[in-house]
Design a protein around this motif. Structure first.
Motif, PDB file in Angstrom:
ATOM      1  N   PRO A 283     -59.332  -9.909 -57.839  1.00 23.58           N
ATOM      2  CA  PRO A 283     -60.545  -9.085 -57.742  1.00 23.58           C
ATOM      3  C   PRO A 283     -60.146  -7.616 -57.763  1.00 23.58           C
ATOM      4  O   PRO A 283     -59.171  -7.225 -57.103  1.00 23.58           O
ATOM      5  CB  PRO A 283     -61.142  -9.460 -56.385  1.00 23.58           C
TER       6      PRO A 283
ATOM      7  N   ASN B 154     -61.621  -3.266 -58.981  1.00 25.56           N
ATOM      8  CA  ASN B 154     -62.700  -2.394 -59.436  1.00 25.56           C
ATOM      9  C   ASN B 154     -62.446  -1.972 -60.877  1.00 25.56           C
ATOM     10  O   ASN B 154     -61.302  -1.765 -61.283  1.00 25.56           O
ATOM     11  CB  ASN B 154     -62.786  -1.132 -58.565  1.00 25.56           C
TER      12      ASN B 154
ATOM     13  N   TYR C 154     -67.949   2.664 -60.058  1.00 28.67           N
ATOM     14  CA  TYR C 154     -67.036   1.536 -59.887  1.00 28.67           C
ATOM     15  C   TYR C 154     -67.822   0.247 -60.045  1.00 28.67           C
ATOM     16  O   TYR C 154     -68.833   0.051 -59.377  1.00 28.67           O
ATOM     17  CB  TYR C 154     -66.408   1.552 -58.489  1.00 28.67           C
TER      18      TYR C 154
ATOM     19  N   LYS D 155     -54.130 -12.827 -50.252  1.00 29.52           N
ATOM     20  CA  LYS D 155     -54.523 -11.547 -50.851  1.00 29.52           C
ATOM     21  C   LYS D 155     -55.944 -11.528 -51.377  1.00 29.52           C
ATOM     22  O   LYS D 155     -56.597 -10.491 -51.397  1.00 29.52           O
ATOM     23  CB  LYS D 155     -53.578 -11.209 -52.021  1.00 29.52           C
ATOM     24  N   ILE D 156     -56.416 -12.690 -51.839  1.00 27.30           N
ATOM     25  CA  ILE D 156     -57.665 -12.670 -52.600  1.00 27.30           C
ATOM     26  C   ILE D 156     -58.850 -12.263 -51.738  1.00 27.30           C
ATOM     27  O   ILE D 156     -59.721 -11.510 -52.187  1.00 27.30           O
ATOM     28  CB  ILE D 156     -57.895 -14.034 -53.301  1.00 27.30           C
TER      29      ILE D 156
ATOM     30  N   SER E 108     -58.486  -8.512 -51.159  1.00 22.97           N
ATOM     31  CA  SER E 108     -58.736  -7.803 -52.422  1.00 22.97           C
ATOM     32  C   SER E 108     -60.211  -7.760 -52.729  1.00 22.97           C
ATOM     33  O   SER E 108     -60.744  -6.722 -53.150  1.00 22.97           O
ATOM     34  CB  SER E 108     -58.025  -8.501 -53.587  1.00 22.97           C
ATOM     35  N   PHE E 109     -60.875  -8.882 -52.501  1.00 15.86           N
ATOM     36  CA  PHE E 109     -62.297  -8.942 -52.806  1.00 15.86           C
ATOM     37  C   PHE E 109     -63.082  -7.960 -51.947  1.00 15.86           C
ATOM     38  O   PHE E 109     -63.916  -7.205 -52.444  1.00 15.86           O
ATOM     39  CB  PHE E 109     -62.843 -10.358 -52.599  1.00 15.86           C
TER      40      PHE E 109
ATOM     41  N   LEU F  65     -62.066  -5.265 -50.307  1.00 15.21           N
ATOM     42  CA  LEU F  65     -61.766  -3.859 -50.633  1.00 15.21           C
ATOM     43  C   LEU F  65     -62.459  -3.429 -51.922  1.00 15.21           C
ATOM     44  O   LEU F  65     -63.038  -2.342 -52.002  1.00 15.21           O
ATOM     45  CB  LEU F  65     -60.253  -3.672 -50.764  1.00 15.21           C
ATOM     46  N   SER F  66     -62.394  -4.266 -52.932  1.00 15.47           N
ATOM     47  CA  SER F  66     -63.040  -3.927 -54.210  1.00 15.47           C
ATOM     48  C   SER F  66     -64.554  -3.910 -54.062  1.00 15.47           C
ATOM     49  O   SER F  66     -65.229  -3.042 -54.620  1.00 15.47           O
ATOM     50  CB  SER F  66     -62.644  -4.936 -55.298  1.00 15.47           C
ATOM     51  N   PHE F  67     -65.077  -4.873 -53.308  1.00 17.16           N
ATOM     52  CA  PHE F  67     -66.527  -4.963 -53.133  1.00 17.16           C
ATOM     53  C   PHE F  67     -67.074  -3.723 -52.423  1.00 17.16           C
ATOM     54  O   PHE F  67     -68.124  -3.192 -52.795  1.00 17.16           O
ATOM     55  CB  PHE F  67     -66.863  -6.228 -52.338  1.00 17.16           C
TER      56      PHE F  67
ATOM     57  N   LYS G 182     -65.978  -0.771 -52.497  1.00 14.67           N
ATOM     58  CA  LYS G 182     -65.894   0.424 -53.346  1.00 14.67           C
ATOM     59  C   LYS G 182     -66.881   0.368 -54.518  1.00 14.67           C
ATOM     60  O   LYS G 182     -67.091   1.359 -55.208  1.00 14.67           O
ATOM     61  CB  LYS G 182     -64.472   0.543 -53.882  1.00 14.67           C
ATOM     62  N   THR G 183     -67.465  -0.796 -54.749  1.00 11.83           N
ATOM     63  CA  THR G 183     -68.350  -0.971 -55.912  1.00 11.83           C
ATOM     64  C   THR G 183     -69.581  -0.088 -55.795  1.00 11.83           C
ATOM     65  O   THR G 183     -70.159   0.067 -54.714  1.00 11.83           O
ATOM     66  CB  THR G 183     -68.776  -2.447 -56.024  1.00 11.83           C
TER      67      THR G 183
ATOM     68  N   ALA H 299     -72.164 -11.364 -56.177  1.00 10.00           N
ATOM     69  CA  ALA H 299     -70.720 -11.151 -56.321  1.00 10.00           C
ATOM     70  C   ALA H 299     -69.937 -12.387 -55.888  1.00 10.00           C
ATOM     71  O   ALA H 299     -69.009 -12.824 -56.568  1.00 10.00           O
ATOM     72  CB  ALA H 299     -70.289  -9.945 -55.487  1.00 10.00           C
TER      73      ALA H 299
ATOM     74  N   THR I 146     -67.769 -15.205 -58.328  1.00 15.02           N
ATOM     75  CA  THR I 146     -66.309 -15.286 -58.161  1.00 15.02           C
ATOM     76  C   THR I 146     -65.945 -16.591 -57.454  1.00 15.02           C
ATOM     77  O   THR I 146     -65.628 -17.581 -58.104  1.00 15.02           O
ATOM     78  CB  THR I 146     -65.790 -14.068 -57.376  1.00 15.02           C
TER      79      THR I 146
ATOM     80  N   GLN J 296     -62.229  -5.954 -42.988  1.00 19.48           N
ATOM     81  CA  GLN J 296     -62.292  -4.502 -43.105  1.00 19.48           C
ATOM     82  C   GLN J 296     -63.230  -3.964 -42.036  1.00 19.48           C
ATOM     83  O   GLN J 296     -64.224  -4.611 -41.691  1.00 19.48           O
ATOM     84  CB  GLN J 296     -62.811  -4.072 -44.482  1.00 19.48           C
TER      85      GLN J 296
END
Lengths: 162, 185
Positions: free
Chosen positions: A138, A140, A149, B47-48, B51-52, B54-56, B58-59, B97, B101, B136
């Motif tokens: 996953p 951005n 983003y 990690k997944i 990672s999800f 953190l990315s989510f 910032k979206t 989301a 995924t 987080q």
């Protein structure tokens, strides 16, 4: 008397042969088990090596400046620049050898999750019929023009010789 | 007679030893046959989820970021997106989301937002083992509190019906995308 001795000797002889046959049988079973164990151990070692190299490959890929977002400060998350990805995709044939030396035999796809669901095939040197290892990351997808983003997934499929 | 008896006993002993040896061999072979998680799978599971999240966070969504939507949801609720408040919008985009995924990949999940006396979550299926949580914290400065965003994932079945739950947060009844918690499916 001689006849009895002869019979006894023959019996003992057959007894010895019997013991040898049974022992051989057990030795063969033991060898079969041993070779089966060795085969599984070596297959597991090969799988672990492939997995380790896959982890390294993905970590290198997500920080590659050809694709990663460019910021002054380090980013906590994996981030790919949308236009960089498009650029690599567009120049795949032109710089084929360079990308192959960089990415190897792989299929790298950037899949948008939110808000849209488009996808970009960043690099494709797939070999039909080959086994592969696949990792999903996953990340951005950053659009530097609109400063937005998007949420996406990097699908990395690396072909291995098994 | 005595000789025959002792011979029979010895044969019996030998037979037992052979049986034990064969049993041990089977045990060894079965243990080696068990699939141990490869390092790649461990890496994925650890990690997944992180990672999800953190990315989510910032979206971009609703002309801001998901992190700011969460902040607004747990503080002033002043942001409105597509006619709904920030909390409902957050649930909607979380559903989309996660389903695109982990839902597609065959995972069950439980994403929860907890803070400031509110809690709500988006779940699918039921995780028996709470493995690999992503975590987080989002500070609610100047309020001396944080929002804990937690994501649990576990392997599930693609046939599991999707269930979405809400906790303490009670949205208005006409808000789309929210359903009462229906527990395990």
């Amino acid at each position: 008397m001689v006849w009895n001795n002869s019979k006894n000797a023959q019996l003992q002889f057959f007894e010895t042969i019997g013991v040898l046959v049974v022992l051989t049988f057990f030795v063969i079973i033991g060898l079969v088990f041993y070779s089966s164990i060795q085969e599984r151990l070596s297959k597991r070692a090969v799988r672990q090596e492939i997995s380790k190299s896959m982890i390294e490959y993905v970590q290198t890929l997500t920080t590659n400046p050809l694709l990663a977002c460019s910021f002054e400060t380090a980013s906590k998350t994996a981030c790919f620049d949308f236009y960089k990805a498009l650029s690599v995709n567009a120049t795949q044939q032109e710089f084929k050898h360079y990308y192959e030396s960089l990415f190897g035999n792989a299929l790298i796809t950037l899949q948008e999750i939110y808000p849209g669901n488009s996808s970009i095939t960043i690099f494709n040197s797939s070999k039909p019929g080959m086994n592969y290892e696949q990792v999903l990351v996953p990340l951005n997808i950053y659009n530097p023009v609109t400063d937005e983003y998007k949420l996406g997934v990097l699908i990395v499929r690396r072909y291995v010789i098994s | 007679m005595v000789l025959k008896k002792s011979q029979m006993e010895l044969m019996g002993l030998a037979f037992i030893v052979v049986l034990i040896a064969i049993g041990l061999l089977f045990l060894i072979v079965l243990n080696l046959g068990k699939k141990q998680p490869a390092e790649k799978q461990i890496y994925q599971q650890v990690k997944i989820a992180n990672s999800f999240i953190l990315s989510f966070l910032k979206t971009s969504a609703c002309n801001t970021s998901v992190e700011k939507l969460i902040y607004d949801c747990f503080t002033s609720k002043s942001i409105t997106c597509s006619g709904v408040d920030s909390c409902s919008f957050l649930i909607n985009i979380s559903k989309i989301a996660l389903e695109r995924t982990f839902g597609v990949w065959g995972y069950n999940y439980n994403l929860s937002f907890t803070g400031n006396s509110y809690r709500f979550n988006v779940t699918k299926g039921f995780c028996l083992e709470r493995e690999s949580p992503g975590l987080q914290l989002i500070p609610l400065y100047p309020i001396p509190s944080n929002v804990i965003v937690q994501l649990y994932i576990c392997k599930g079945s693609s046939n599991v019906n999707v269930t979405f739950g809400t906790g303490f947060y009670a949205p208005p009844s006409n808000t789309p995308g929210t359903e009462p918690s229906s527990g395990q499916s």
